[in-house]
Design a protein around this motif. Structure first.
Motif, PDB file in Angstrom:
ATOM      1  N   ARG A  40       0.836  -1.192   0.000  1.00  9.12           N
ATOM      2  CA  ARG A  40       0.000   0.000   0.000  1.00  9.12           C
ATOM      3  C   ARG A  40       0.876   1.249   0.000  1.00  9.12           C
ATOM      4  NH1 ARG A  40      -2.798   3.125   3.850  1.00  9.12           N
ATOM      5  NH2 ARG A  40      -1.766   2.061   5.529  1.00  9.12           N
ATOM      6  N   ARG A  82      -6.391  -0.447  -6.571  1.00 10.77           N
ATOM      7  CA  ARG A  82      -7.027  -1.762  -6.466  1.00 10.77           C
ATOM      8  C   ARG A  82      -7.752  -1.830  -5.136  1.00 10.77           C
ATOM      9  NH1 ARG A  82      -6.489  -5.666  -9.880  1.00 10.77           N
ATOM     10  NH2 ARG A  82      -6.540  -7.286  -8.319  1.00 10.77           N
ATOM     11  N   GLU A  83      -8.999  -2.223  -5.196  1.00  8.18           N
ATOM     12  CA  GLU A  83      -9.809  -2.400  -3.996  1.00  8.18           C
ATOM     13  C   GLU A  83      -9.845  -1.139  -3.141  1.00  8.18           C
ATOM     14  OE1 GLU A  83      -8.113  -5.877  -2.194  1.00  8.18           O
ATOM     15  OE2 GLU A  83      -8.497  -7.093  -3.969  1.00  8.18           O
ATOM     16  N   GLU A 130      -7.621   1.200  -2.772  1.00  7.45           N
ATOM     17  CA  GLU A 130      -6.338   1.660  -2.251  1.00  7.45           C
ATOM     18  C   GLU A 130      -5.346   1.786  -3.395  1.00  7.45           C
ATOM     19  OE1 GLU A 130      -5.945  -0.305   2.143  1.00  7.45           O
ATOM     20  OE2 GLU A 130      -5.252  -1.507   0.462  1.00  7.45           O
TER      21      GLU A 130
END
Length: 117
Positions: free
Chosen positions: A2, A69-70, A72
């Protein structure tokens, strides 16, 4: 892993890891992200590193790329194969996924480390 969006890279930006950097050398399409804690403290990219990301640069083979993605922003190593890019996680499970150039949020063009070990 992340990454946390810190904002556009502008002259006069203050951050300990940017000391000594000439920010005018980067394109106006660049922004700054900080690597999250899931990176750990060993390897070429570690927790707390600052990455300069150019959102206008097309990804090439073996570039580090930022992808949403998702919900984040995450950092992947990209392997370009034809018109698509295979995204390989930099940490964690090694399951790769396919992406198109339009899925990318940018290519890492510089890395700054807050602390020298």
């Amino acid at each position: 892993m992340r990454v946390i969006y810190l904002g556009p890279l502008v002259a006069g930006m203050k951050h300990p890891a940017l000391a000594g950097y000439d920010l005018s050398q980067f394109a106006p399409s660049c922004y700054l992200v900080e690597v999250g804690e899931d990176a750990g403290v060993c390897g070429p990219v570690i927790e707390g590193d600052l990455l300069v990301v150019d959102e206008a640069r097309p990804a090439q083979h073996a570039d580090l790329v930022v992808v949403e993605r998702e919900g984040e922003q995450r950092l992947f190593k990209g392997h370009r194969i034809g018109g698509r890019i295979r995204l390989i996680p930099t940490v964690g499970p090694r399951e790769s996924v396919w992406a198109r150039q339009s899925d990318l949020r940018g290519v890492v063009v510089s890395q700054a480390r807050r602390y020298a070990w």
